[in-house]
Design an enzyme around this catalytic site. Sequence first.
Site, PDB file in Angstrom:
ATOM      1  N   THR A 370       1.637  11.690   9.799  1.00  0.00           N
ATOM      2  CA  THR A 370       0.540  11.865   9.159  1.00  0.00           C
ATOM      3  C   THR A 370      -0.712  11.053   9.917  1.00  0.00           C
ATOM      4  OG1 THR A 370       1.582  11.708   7.017  1.00  0.00           O
ATOM      5  CG2 THR A 370      -0.611  11.079   6.828  1.00  0.00           C
ATOM      6  N   GLU A 409       5.346  20.006   3.972  1.00  0.00           N
ATOM      7  CA  GLU A 409       5.291  19.197   2.583  1.00  0.00           C
ATOM      8  C   GLU A 409       5.990  19.362   1.471  1.00  0.00           C
ATOM      9  OE1 GLU A 409       3.276  16.042   3.144  1.00  0.00           O
ATOM     10  OE2 GLU A 409       2.104  17.305   3.951  1.00  0.00           O
ATOM     11  N   ASP A 412       8.260  16.931   0.232  1.00  0.00           N
ATOM     12  CA  ASP A 412       8.023  15.604  -0.415  1.00  0.00           C
ATOM     13  C   ASP A 412       8.354  15.934  -2.042  1.00  0.00           C
ATOM     14  OD1 ASP A 412       7.197  13.841   1.409  1.00  0.00           O
ATOM     15  OD2 ASP A 412       4.925  14.279   1.231  1.00  0.00           O
ATOM     16  N   SER A 442       2.681   9.668  -0.682  1.00  0.00           N
ATOM     17  CA  SER A 442       2.414   8.298  -0.579  1.00  0.00           C
ATOM     18  C   SER A 442       1.302   7.866  -0.177  1.00  0.00           C
ATOM     19  CB  SER A 442       3.435   7.659   0.305  1.00  0.00           C
ATOM     20  OG  SER A 442       4.733   8.012  -0.573  1.00  0.00           O
ATOM     21  N   GLY A 461       2.515   6.933   7.670  1.00  0.00           N
ATOM     22  CA  GLY A 461       3.891   6.078   7.569  1.00  0.00           C
ATOM     23  C   GLY A 461       4.709   6.365   6.603  1.00  0.00           C
ATOM     24  N   GLY A 462       4.530   7.597   5.925  1.00  0.00           N
ATOM     25  CA  GLY A 462       5.478   8.319   4.830  1.00  0.00           C
ATOM     26  C   GLY A 462       5.459   7.214   3.583  1.00  0.00           C
TER      27      GLY A 462
HETATM   28  N1  GLY Z   1       3.972  13.712   3.478  1.00  0.00           N
HETATM   29  C1  GLY Z   1       3.688  12.127   3.274  1.00  0.00           C
HETATM   30  C2  GLY Z   1       3.374  11.895   2.031  1.00  0.00           C
HETATM   31  O1  GLY Z   1       2.351  12.651   1.643  1.00  0.00           O
HETATM   32  O2  GLY Z   1       3.520  10.777   1.321  1.00  0.00           O
END
Ligand code: GLY
Length: 559
Positions: A370, A409, A412, A442, A461-462
């Site tokens: 990200t 994505e 997620d 996130s 950072g996920g």
């Molecule tokens: N792909 C990571 C997030 O959207 O949290």
Amino acid sequence: MLKPLRTLFILTALLVVSACATVPSGPGRTAIASAHPLATRAGFEIIDRGGNAFDAAVAVSAALAVVEPAGSGLGGGGFWLLHRQADDYQVMLDGREKAPLAAHRDMYLDAESNFIPERSKDGALAAGIPGTPAALALLAEKYGRLPLSESLQPAIRYAQQGFVIDERHRRLLRFRRQVLTADPVAADIFLENGAVPQRGAILKQPDLAETLEKLAESGREGFYAGETAAKLVTGVQAAGGIWTLEDLARYRVVERRPVQGEYRGIRISSAALPSSGGIVLLEALQILAGYDLSSLDNITRKHLIVEALRRAYHDRALYLGDSDFIEVPVERLLDADYATGLRSAIRLDRSLPSTYLSDDLPEDPEGRHTTHFSIIDSEGNRVAATMSINFPFGSAFVAPGTGVLLNDEMDDFASRPGALNGYGLTGGEANAIAPGKHMLSSMSPTFLDDGERVAVLGTPGGSRIISMLLLAVLDFAAENGPESWVSVPRFHHQYIPDVIQYEPGGLTTEEIEQLGKLGHQFREVSYRYGNMQAVQWHRQTGRLDAASDPRGLGRAEVR
Ligand code: GLY
């Protein structure tokens, strides 16, 4: 007017005038912090051409799509948190990807209902419908001063002329090389005969330049209709994906009210659903607000931060998903009395394991990427934007002839209740796959304002994004500046796995020993994580600061 009254009126007027003279509505200069020097430069180029923070945000977003293809891109999505200074208006542009209309909740399960993680991470089936191109078009049309044909110029130039790849890019290529090799188009663009290009290699992306040009000429239609849309859909379907032209035609950015709250006099605006960021951040802060952290010893403070994160992430897993599809009890989660209830189950002398909140905790894998940038312009307009294609280089699939690397994505979503995604996050019904639904995120672009100082910040950072933001907010509350927020040693807890994760140096040996005595378990992450980009404006002094995370290769500048 009576004489005393007139004197009072004149005095008040003078006070107002002098207050206006000493506290200007904007800093008079611009600060930009982004994850890549060329993206920061693109932002200033557009400011120099007469653009505002929103035009600069278009330029920086598009430049990052070209020069940091591992992190974000036209094939992905994100959240753009905006503050317009003239009318004090704040809004979040939700450009998050959506599940295709042909998606269904079991699409990543085998015949025995086992989750097959590769399917939601690698290749065309893993891609949600992108939101970034639509968000850039809206940003330019509604908030900017310049047309896309101007603000996209730096990105088009970088894609045409190429740029020197850096070590971070090469490292992430190594991580995803195998998957990139599976797609001949992606391999042709990013690899050299199947190998990671040498240090100093130049990456040119002529197809991507053309796709950007179409967006520049025709706005959102230049991507979601016509030639680009046809190439995207044909390419995805040929590779086993399920996109249709209708998916692209129906995609719309949603303008949402940011999540807002307060922590010890600091006003916080952050990402609304479908990002969990703002809610989890504010819920954790609401729990912590019941303690005077500054008067506590270091170990108790860290213990409480972990316990607050554990509970907020637990609620994330239970309740959060796309609020366009499900009822989310946002008010309750952010209520002070609810936080008091959660606090009452926190002990100062020991940790309470996550099994006390729910049993049956699965194991966790890893993965993250990200990007983020932060801007304050001379007038005081602000943008905090976090954008993603999820894993490094997304799904590693490029639709032929577009140069657009598609996101993965879809990972997620909670593909099966209780199954863990690539970030080790669990989720349930609220975040199940449904056609046209946004997957939970996130990403947490955030504004802070304590009356004197205004901050714009965020990070990739996920699942760890939110805890990084929490540590930065607490550091802001401790009166430290952006250089400090982006450098704070990082630790994290996300309810599952029931361990304190920490980066090398994130906790000292003594802290680990002392926290261990309270019952905490630990896992050292093998690298220093996050890439926070932050800017701050002191209203009274006019001072403007910008800082880029020392863990990354970004650039923060004030001009
Ligand atoms: N792909 C990571 C997030 O959207 O949290």
